[in-house]
Design a protein around this motif. Structure first.
Motif, short mmCIF file in Angstrom:
data_model
loop_
_atom_site.label_atom_id
_atom_site.label_comp_id
_atom_site.label_asym_id
_atom_site.label_seq_id
_atom_site.Cartn_x
_atom_site.Cartn_y
_atom_site.Cartn_z
N ARG A 1 51.24 -61.92 -43.27
CA ARG A 1 50.40 -61.00 -42.50
C ARG A 1 50.83 -60.94 -41.04
O ARG A 1 50.59 -59.94 -40.35
N ALA A 2 51.45 -62.02 -40.57
CA ALA A 2 51.92 -62.06 -39.19
C ALA A 2 53.37 -61.59 -39.06
O ALA A 2 53.97 -61.68 -37.99
N GLY A 3 53.94 -61.10 -40.18
CA GLY A 3 55.31 -60.60 -40.15
C GLY A 3 56.37 -61.68 -40.25
O GLY A 3 57.53 -61.45 -39.92
N LEU A 4 55.99 -62.86 -40.72
CA LEU A 4 56.91 -64.00 -40.78
C LEU A 4 57.23 -64.35 -42.22
O LEU A 4 56.41 -64.14 -43.12
N GLY A 5 58.40 -64.93 -42.44
CA GLY A 5 58.83 -65.30 -43.79
C GLY A 5 58.27 -66.63 -44.23
O GLY A 5 57.64 -67.36 -43.46
N PRO A 6 58.49 -67.00 -45.50
CA PRO A 6 57.94 -68.25 -46.05
C PRO A 6 58.47 -69.51 -45.37
O PRO A 6 57.82 -70.56 -45.44
N GLU A 7 59.63 -69.42 -44.69
CA GLU A 7 60.15 -70.61 -44.00
C GLU A 7 59.20 -71.07 -42.90
O GLU A 7 59.19 -72.25 -42.52
N PHE A 8 58.35 -70.16 -42.40
CA PHE A 8 57.39 -70.53 -41.36
C PHE A 8 56.21 -71.31 -41.94
O PHE A 8 55.39 -71.84 -41.18
N ALA A 9 56.12 -71.39 -43.26
CA ALA A 9 55.07 -72.17 -43.90
C ALA A 9 55.55 -73.58 -44.25
O ALA A 9 54.80 -74.37 -44.81
N ASP A 10 56.79 -73.89 -43.91
CA ASP A 10 57.39 -75.17 -44.27
C ASP A 10 57.40 -76.11 -43.05
O ASP A 10 57.11 -75.69 -41.93
N ALA A 11 57.72 -77.36 -43.29
CA ALA A 11 57.79 -78.36 -42.22
C ALA A 11 58.97 -79.30 -42.46
O ALA A 11 58.79 -80.50 -42.65
N PRO A 12 60.21 -78.79 -42.44
CA PRO A 12 61.37 -79.64 -42.67
C PRO A 12 61.64 -80.57 -41.48
O PRO A 12 61.44 -80.19 -40.33
N GLU A 13 62.10 -81.77 -41.79
CA GLU A 13 62.37 -82.75 -40.75
C GLU A 13 63.37 -82.22 -39.72
O GLU A 13 63.30 -82.56 -38.53
N GLU A 14 64.30 -81.37 -40.19
CA GLU A 14 65.36 -80.88 -39.30
C GLU A 14 64.79 -80.09 -38.11
O GLU A 14 65.41 -80.06 -37.03
N VAL A 15 63.63 -79.48 -38.30
CA VAL A 15 63.05 -78.67 -37.22
C VAL A 15 62.64 -79.56 -36.04
O VAL A 15 62.95 -79.25 -34.88
N ILE A 16 61.96 -80.66 -36.32
CA ILE A 16 61.52 -81.52 -35.22
C ILE A 16 62.71 -82.27 -34.61
O ILE A 16 62.76 -82.50 -33.40
N LEU A 17 63.70 -82.61 -35.44
CA LEU A 17 64.91 -83.22 -34.89
C LEU A 17 65.61 -82.25 -33.95
O LEU A 17 66.08 -82.64 -32.87
N HIS A 18 65.66 -80.99 -34.36
CA HIS A 18 66.32 -79.98 -33.53
C HIS A 18 65.64 -79.86 -32.17
O HIS A 18 66.32 -79.84 -31.13
N ILE A 19 64.30 -79.78 -32.15
CA ILE A 19 63.63 -79.55 -30.88
C ILE A 19 63.74 -80.77 -29.97
O ILE A 19 63.89 -80.64 -28.74
#
Length: 329
Positions: A275-293
């Motif tokens: 509904r916000a125009g975002l894909g299913p990857e925005f519903a995930d929480a992979p470890e790589e995302v927090i490592l990246h930031i």
């Protein structure tokens, strides 16, 4: 806990960095029932809730509000926090805000102790909730991805044609379509890692306001949450753990536990993102995302602690968080 998705910080890897039962993270608490609230109070001894959502995300009339009334954020210095507890508590009780007419609540501003607004007007205290203030329970509300984020990271990055289309949609009462359009064209291409980078660059005042809550020992135990409990909450948790000296890989593993908590509501979360125009990857929480930031912050600012010092949460504040949360030697 029926009706409530809640998770303690996984203490096992953190025993040498933080004391047990001090810090919890969660998705929305709007579905909490009376039994859930009693469990938070009686079992977990919860004192403070930090709600990082915007006003439109909040569900009207929930059990949490009656036991954790909204309080004003005071921008104290570390030395003021070290003042006698009675002084701090006297000022806190004098300025605590409470449920008001129209089911709206007083909100803390990240740039001033309190700024009334059309959505959160200043009003007299509501009878019947003084006992909760005396017990010290409170909610701090910080619109983490608020006007600063929306202006700097969304609106200012929109091409002119998109701004015109979005403005016309809003003018003709089609705001949900405008939100979806901007999500599809501006936010979705950045992905989750881009979203977190935008948080770091566009939410610095809000980050400082949130972290200062963790420097006050009278606020503990603390529970921080947003809607899904993984993005705004995940970044906040990562920054606190980084202040405590927890290695990035360990922080990422804790963040990754969000996946298990999200499983029961994954389909609902994907629908929310769509509904916000975002894909299913925005519903995930992979470890790589927090490592990246965390690595992104270090590459641009030298370290997480240097970044925090640069935006106003300096070493004195960080030391205060460590002194409160770290195990006693």
């Amino acid at each position: 806990m029926p009706g409530l998705f809640k998770r303690d910080i996984d203490l096992t890897p953190f025993e040498s960095y933080m004391r047990e039962g001090m810090f919890f993270r969660s998705a929305t608490l709007d579905g909490a029932g009376e039994a859930d609230v009693r469990l938070l109070i009686d079992r977990y001894k919860l004192k403070t809730i930090v709600d990082l959502r915007s006003g439109i995300e909040k569900k009207d009339k929930n059990e949490i509000e009656m036991s954790f009334p909204t309080a004003v954020l005071w921008h104290m210095t570390p030395m003021e926090i070290l003042a006698p507890t009675s002084d701090n508590e006297t000022r806190r009780r004098a300025t605590a805000s409470l449920p008001v007419s129209g089911d709206k609540l007083l909100s803390a501003s990240p740039t001033s102790p309190f700024t009334p607004s059309a959505d959160y007007p200043a009003v007299p205290a509501h009878p019947g909730v003084e006992s909760e203030v005396v017990h010290g329970r409170r909610t701090y509300r910080i619109d983490f991805a608020g006007s600063n984020f929306q202006r700097q990271c969304i609106w200012n990055t929109c091409p002119t044609r998109l701004k015109i289309r979005a403005a016309l949609l809003i003018l003709f009462c089609q705001k949900p379509y405008a939100i979806r359009l901007i999500g599809q064209e501006v936010m979705a291409p950045k992905g989750l890692t881009g979203l977190y980078e935008d948080f770091v660059e566009g939410c610095q005042e809000e980050i400082v306001s949130t972290l200062k809550i963790f420097a006050d020992p009278s606020n503990y135990p603390v529970l921080v949450h947003c809607t899904q409990g993984k993005d705004r909450t995940g970044l906040t948790t990562a920054l606190v753990l980084s202040i405590l000296g927890v290695p990035d890989e360990v922080i990422a593993r804790d963040y990754g536990h969000s996946r298990k908590g999200l499983e029961p509501v994954y389909s609902e979360t994907v629908e929310y993102m769509t509904r916000a125009g975002l894909g299913p990857e925005f519903a995930d929480a992979p470890e790589e995302v927090i490592l990246h930031i965390l690595r992104h912050i270090s590459s641009r600012h030298g370290s997480v602690t240097s970044f925090l010092s640069a935006i106003g949460f300096d070493q004195v504040w960080q030391d205060r968080v460590r002194s409160v949360v770290a195990p006693k030697q």
